[in-house]
Design a protein around this motif. Sequence first.
Motif, PDB file in Angstrom:
ATOM      1  N   SER A   1       0.545  -1.429  -0.332  1.00  0.00           N
ATOM      2  CA  SER A   1      -0.034   0.136   0.473  1.00  0.00           C
ATOM      3  C   SER A   1       0.950   0.996   0.504  1.00  0.00           C
ATOM      4  O   SER A   1       0.689   2.092   0.153  1.00  0.00           O
ATOM      5  N   HIS A   2       2.470   1.176   0.008  1.00  0.00           N
ATOM      6  CA  HIS A   2       3.130   2.343  -0.050  1.00  0.00           C
ATOM      7  C   HIS A   2       3.528   2.253  -1.948  1.00  0.00           C
ATOM      8  O   HIS A   2       5.112   1.960  -0.805  1.00  0.00           O
ATOM      9  N   THR A   3       3.129   2.489  -2.596  1.00  0.00           N
ATOM     10  CA  THR A   3       3.944   2.486  -3.984  1.00  0.00           C
ATOM     11  C   THR A   3       4.963   3.852  -4.397  1.00  0.00           C
ATOM     12  O   THR A   3       5.291   3.432  -5.273  1.00  0.00           O
ATOM     13  N   THR A   4       4.753   4.499  -3.814  1.00  0.00           N
ATOM     14  CA  THR A   4       5.424   5.414  -3.858  1.00  0.00           C
ATOM     15  C   THR A   4       6.918   5.604  -3.140  1.00  0.00           C
ATOM     16  O   THR A   4       7.631   6.984  -3.068  1.00  0.00           O
ATOM     17  N   LEU A   5       7.288   5.000  -2.320  1.00  0.00           N
ATOM     18  CA  LEU A   5       8.822   4.315  -1.289  1.00  0.00           C
ATOM     19  C   LEU A   5       9.707   5.002  -2.656  1.00  0.00           C
ATOM     20  O   LEU A   5       9.651   4.085  -3.232  1.00  0.00           O
ATOM     21  N   GLU A   6      10.898   5.319  -2.182  1.00  0.00           N
ATOM     22  CA  GLU A   6      12.039   5.610  -3.216  1.00  0.00           C
ATOM     23  C   GLU A   6      13.567   5.040  -2.480  1.00  0.00           C
ATOM     24  O   GLU A   6      13.642   4.877  -3.053  1.00  0.00           O
ATOM     25  N   SER A   7      12.814   5.185  -1.215  1.00  0.00           N
ATOM     26  CA  SER A   7      14.293   5.091  -1.285  1.00  0.00           C
ATOM     27  C   SER A   7      14.082   3.829   0.292  1.00  0.00           C
ATOM     28  O   SER A   7      13.783   3.849   1.075  1.00  0.00           O
ATOM     29  N   LEU A   8      14.863   2.771   0.072  1.00  0.00           N
ATOM     30  CA  LEU A   8      14.033   1.579   1.174  1.00  0.00           C
ATOM     31  C   LEU A   8      15.835   1.009   2.036  1.00  0.00           C
ATOM     32  O   LEU A   8      16.855   0.817   1.097  1.00  0.00           O
ATOM     33  N   ASP A   9      16.444   1.219   3.412  1.00  0.00           N
ATOM     34  CA  ASP A   9      17.846   0.173   3.860  1.00  0.00           C
ATOM     35  C   ASP A   9      16.516  -1.235   4.483  1.00  0.00           C
ATOM     36  O   ASP A   9      16.635  -0.782   4.888  1.00  0.00           O
ATOM     37  N   LEU A  10      17.351  -2.178   4.231  1.00  0.00           N
ATOM     38  CA  LEU A  10      16.860  -2.849   4.043  1.00  0.00           C
ATOM     39  C   LEU A  10      18.285  -3.431   4.521  1.00  0.00           C
ATOM     40  O   LEU A  10      18.299  -5.091   5.099  1.00  0.00           O
ATOM     41  N   SER A  11      19.416  -2.907   4.941  1.00  0.00           N
ATOM     42  CA  SER A  11      20.530  -3.137   5.425  1.00  0.00           C
ATOM     43  C   SER A  11      20.458  -4.546   6.429  1.00  0.00           C
ATOM     44  O   SER A  11      19.993  -4.422   7.699  1.00  0.00           O
ATOM     45  N   TYR A  12      21.781  -5.435   6.850  1.00  0.00           N
ATOM     46  CA  TYR A  12      22.065  -6.118   7.902  1.00  0.00           C
ATOM     47  C   TYR A  12      20.700  -6.775   8.913  1.00  0.00           C
ATOM     48  O   TYR A  12      20.334  -6.596   9.947  1.00  0.00           O
ATOM     49  N   ASN A  13      19.798  -7.767   7.158  1.00  0.00           N
ATOM     50  CA  ASN A  13      18.310  -7.767   8.351  1.00  0.00           C
ATOM     51  C   ASN A  13      19.044  -9.727   8.293  1.00  0.00           C
ATOM     52  O   ASN A  13      17.929 -10.313   8.378  1.00  0.00           O
ATOM     53  N   ASN A  14      19.923 -10.420   7.673  1.00  0.00           N
ATOM     54  CA  ASN A  14      19.756 -11.960   7.221  1.00  0.00           C
ATOM     55  C   ASN A  14      18.747 -11.877   5.785  1.00  0.00           C
ATOM     56  O   ASN A  14      18.014 -13.177   5.694  1.00  0.00           O
ATOM     57  N   LEU A  15      18.394 -11.576   4.578  1.00  0.00           N
ATOM     58  CA  LEU A  15      17.938 -11.449   3.950  1.00  0.00           C
ATOM     59  C   LEU A  15      18.007 -12.259   3.400  1.00  0.00           C
ATOM     60  O   LEU A  15      19.248 -12.250   2.536  1.00  0.00           O
ATOM     61  N   SER A  16      17.197 -13.544   2.139  1.00  0.00           N
ATOM     62  CA  SER A  16      17.775 -13.914   0.903  1.00  0.00           C
ATOM     63  C   SER A  16      17.160 -13.513  -0.252  1.00  0.00           C
ATOM     64  O   SER A  16      16.056 -12.102  -0.331  1.00  0.00           O
ATOM     65  N   ALA A  17      17.438 -13.917  -0.710  1.00  0.00           N
ATOM     66  CA  ALA A  17      16.873 -13.095  -2.251  1.00  0.00           C
ATOM     67  C   ALA A  17      15.382 -13.540  -2.322  1.00  0.00           C
ATOM     68  O   ALA A  17      14.608 -12.032  -2.791  1.00  0.00           O
ATOM     69  N   LEU A  18      14.878 -14.752  -2.460  1.00  0.00           N
ATOM     70  CA  LEU A  18      12.941 -14.408  -2.317  1.00  0.00           C
ATOM     71  C   LEU A  18      12.519 -13.234  -1.973  1.00  0.00           C
ATOM     72  O   LEU A  18      11.562 -13.270  -2.207  1.00  0.00           O
ATOM     73  N   GLU A  19      12.899 -13.719  -0.435  1.00  0.00           N
ATOM     74  CA  GLU A  19      12.195 -12.652   0.770  1.00  0.00           C
ATOM     75  C   GLU A  19      12.572 -11.023   0.257  1.00  0.00           C
ATOM     76  O   GLU A  19      11.155 -10.182   0.425  1.00  0.00           O
ATOM     77  N   VAL A  20      13.372 -10.584  -0.568  1.00  0.00           N
ATOM     78  CA  VAL A  20      13.556  -9.117  -1.348  1.00  0.00           C
ATOM     79  C   VAL A  20      12.555  -9.078  -1.955  1.00  0.00           C
ATOM     80  O   VAL A  20      11.967  -8.290  -2.503  1.00  0.00           O
ATOM     81  N   ASP A  21      12.315 -10.443  -3.217  1.00  0.00           N
ATOM     82  CA  ASP A  21      11.557 -10.713  -4.257  1.00  0.00           C
ATOM     83  C   ASP A  21      10.353 -10.357  -3.932  1.00  0.00           C
ATOM     84  O   ASP A  21       9.251  -9.643  -4.483  1.00  0.00           O
ATOM     85  N   LYS A  22      10.217 -10.855  -2.777  1.00  0.00           N
ATOM     86  CA  LYS A  22       8.084 -10.476  -1.931  1.00  0.00           C
ATOM     87  C   LYS A  22       8.332  -8.802  -1.597  1.00  0.00           C
ATOM     88  O   LYS A  22       7.395  -8.873  -1.378  1.00  0.00           O
ATOM     89  N   ILE A  23       8.945  -8.720  -0.616  1.00  0.00           N
ATOM     90  CA  ILE A  23       8.976  -7.602  -0.253  1.00  0.00           C
ATOM     91  C   ILE A  23       8.943  -6.211  -1.061  1.00  0.00           C
ATOM     92  O   ILE A  23       8.164  -5.154  -1.395  1.00  0.00           O
ATOM     93  N   LEU A  24       9.140  -6.783  -2.283  1.00  0.00           N
ATOM     94  CA  LEU A  24       9.417  -5.430  -4.174  1.00  0.00           C
ATOM     95  C   LEU A  24       8.469  -5.298  -4.373  1.00  0.00           C
ATOM     96  O   LEU A  24       8.505  -4.537  -5.072  1.00  0.00           O
ATOM     97  N   GLN A  25       7.907  -6.734  -4.649  1.00  0.00           N
ATOM     98  CA  GLN A  25       6.883  -6.393  -5.742  1.00  0.00           C
ATOM     99  C   GLN A  25       5.618  -5.627  -6.367  1.00  0.00           C
ATOM    100  O   GLN A  25       5.249  -5.483  -7.082  1.00  0.00           O
ATOM    101  N   TYR A  26       5.143  -5.450  -4.972  1.00  0.00           N
ATOM    102  CA  TYR A  26       4.360  -3.935  -6.362  1.00  0.00           C
ATOM    103  C   TYR A  26       4.868  -2.510  -5.997  1.00  0.00           C
ATOM    104  O   TYR A  26       4.656  -1.703  -5.974  1.00  0.00           O
ATOM    105  N   ASN A  27       6.691  -2.521  -6.122  1.00  0.00           N
ATOM    106  CA  ASN A  27       6.935  -1.008  -5.866  1.00  0.00           C
ATOM    107  C   ASN A  27       7.493  -0.943  -6.650  1.00  0.00           C
ATOM    108  O   ASN A  27       8.739  -1.224  -7.451  1.00  0.00           O
ATOM    109  N   THR A  28       7.546   0.158  -7.769  1.00  0.00           N
ATOM    110  CA  THR A  28       7.687   0.580  -9.085  1.00  0.00           C
ATOM    111  C   THR A  28       8.453   1.959  -8.268  1.00  0.00           C
ATOM    112  O   THR A  28       9.219   2.589  -9.885  1.00  0.00           O
TER     113      THR A  28
END
Length: 75
Positions: free
Chosen positions: A28-55
Amino acid sequence: VCTNLKELALTSCLNHRSTWYLERILKSHTTLESLDLSYNNLSALEVDKILQYNTCLRSLNLSNNNLSSFPAILT
């Protein structure tokens, strides 16, 4: 609910359960321009899911995560 969120820093504060919530919040926040997810032990699959709606994302920090491959959504 703030729908004009532009920047979000979530350094070293996510776990498996919170990434699920973050995915839904960012839907619901598709206007996000800057996102810092550093140091979270994320996998590529988790990143894909998190970013799927953000353009509108212009800046993304994924440093120091568990990325064994480049997230498909970023290719």
